[in-house]
Design an enzyme around this catalytic site. Structure first.
Site, PDB file in Angstrom:
ATOM      1  N   LYS A   1       2.127  -2.575   6.618  1.00 14.87           N
ATOM      2  CA  LYS A   1       2.451  -2.374   5.199  1.00 14.87           C
ATOM      3  C   LYS A   1       3.900  -1.920   5.013  1.00 14.87           C
ATOM      4  O   LYS A   1       4.528  -2.224   3.998  1.00 14.87           O
ATOM      5  CB  LYS A   1       1.481  -1.370   4.573  1.00 14.87           C
ATOM      6  CG  LYS A   1       0.062  -1.915   4.429  1.00 14.87           C
ATOM      7  CD  LYS A   1       0.033  -3.201   3.616  1.00 14.87           C
ATOM      8  CE  LYS A   1      -1.365  -3.751   3.434  1.00 14.87           C
ATOM      9  NZ  LYS A   1      -1.397  -4.993   2.628  1.00 14.87           N
TER      10      LYS A   1
ATOM     11  N   SER B   1       0.856  -1.192   0.000  1.00 11.45           N
ATOM     12  CA  SER B   1       0.000   0.000   0.000  1.00 11.45           C
ATOM     13  C   SER B   1       0.887   1.235   0.000  1.00 11.45           C
ATOM     14  O   SER B   1       2.061   1.170   0.379  1.00 11.45           O
ATOM     15  CB  SER B   1      -0.896  -0.007   1.244  1.00 11.45           C
ATOM     16  OG  SER B   1      -1.539   1.236   1.421  1.00 11.45           O
TER      17      SER B   1
ATOM     18  N   TYR C   1      -2.087  -0.676  10.580  1.00  8.05           N
ATOM     19  CA  TYR C   1      -2.083  -0.969   9.151  1.00  8.05           C
ATOM     20  C   TYR C   1      -0.817  -0.436   8.478  1.00  8.05           C
ATOM     21  O   TYR C   1      -0.155  -1.150   7.717  1.00  8.05           O
ATOM     22  CB  TYR C   1      -3.326  -0.361   8.496  1.00  8.05           C
ATOM     23  CG  TYR C   1      -3.474  -0.681   7.030  1.00  8.05           C
ATOM     24  CD1 TYR C   1      -3.931  -1.926   6.617  1.00  8.05           C
ATOM     25  CD2 TYR C   1      -3.173   0.271   6.058  1.00  8.05           C
ATOM     26  CE1 TYR C   1      -4.067  -2.219   5.263  1.00  8.05           C
ATOM     27  CE2 TYR C   1      -3.311  -0.012   4.714  1.00  8.05           C
ATOM     28  CZ  TYR C   1      -3.761  -1.256   4.318  1.00  8.05           C
ATOM     29  OH  TYR C   1      -3.885  -1.550   2.967  1.00  8.05           O
TER      30      TYR C   1
END
Length: 233
Positions: A122, A105, A118
């Protein structure tokens, strides 16, 4: 519901004339991944293209996040990459042929408020891709390619109501096209949009106050749980 989605996707592939096999796997559980990998090898054969695409997200501030949510994020977004790669890479190495794709991402290059777990996962996924790439080169496995996909918000419902003043909300079809083109041309890092590639180095060249102003200018918004500090557990 998930089983139905997997079967529908397989059916669409078959309609296009491709052979398709559907398997349900809990990517947060290592042994489930290994069992499914053994089944794939037995029923389908050696895997030559591995696309690590599973992911979860819990949009909340660092104190509102629950312990099990943080753990699940890393189990699926990072550790599963190790288990799938360890399951299918040996066959690729025997033949010096294959492709490992890491779906990360843009959050793997920057920090975003209310996405601490998150973004951390990532960043780890991007690090996994870079390290694996260097490792394969050191082992002279030049026939095994690696690609890492780093898009901004994609309109899939994964994140609720995303918006930004400067960044686009991407269509899944456009991201898939970029990924397929990148795989076919052996592109190492695919940033969508391409300007994302500068996000990681920009803080090295501008002062913090400028970075704060830039973040305000982007005005990134999405639904998130904020302030529920009494729900940490």
């Amino acid at each position: 519901m998930a089983q139905q989605g997997v079967e529908e996707t397989a059916a669409e592939c078959r309609e296009l004339g491709a052979a398709a096999h559907a398997y349900m796997v809990d990517c947060s559980k290592r042994e489930d991944i290994y069992r499914a990998a053994d089944k794939v090898k037995e029923e389908v054969g050696d895997v030559t293209i591995l696309i690590n695409n599973a992911g979860v997200i819990f949009c909340a501030d660092v104190l509102t996040l629950k312990d099990n949510q943080i753990q699940k994020t890393f189990e699926v977004n990072v550790l599963a990459h190790f288990w799938t790669t360890r399951a299918f890479l040996p066959a690729m190495m025997r033949n010096n042929h294959g492709h490992v794709v890491t779906v990360a991402s843009s959050a793997g290059h920057v920090g975003v408020r209310f996405m601490s777990d998150y973004c951390s996962s990532k960043h780890a996924a991007v690090g996994f891709h870079r390290s694996l790439t260097d490792e394969l080169a050191a082992l002279r496995m030049d026939g095994i390619k690696t690609t890492c996909l780093c898009p901004v918000f994609v309109d899939t419902g994964f994140i609720k109501n995303p918006s930004s003043r400067l960044l686009p909300i991407l269509k899944p079809e456009d991201v898939v096209k970029e990924l397929i083109d990148g795989i076919l041309t052996n592109k190492k890092i695919i940033c969508v949009p391409s300007s994302v590639q500068f996000a990681a180095v920009l803080p090295l060249f501008i002062p913090e106050r400028a970075q704060v102003a830039l973040n305000k200018l982007h005005e990134i918004k999405f639904d998130a749980a904020v302030g529920s500090y009494n729900k940490v557990k």
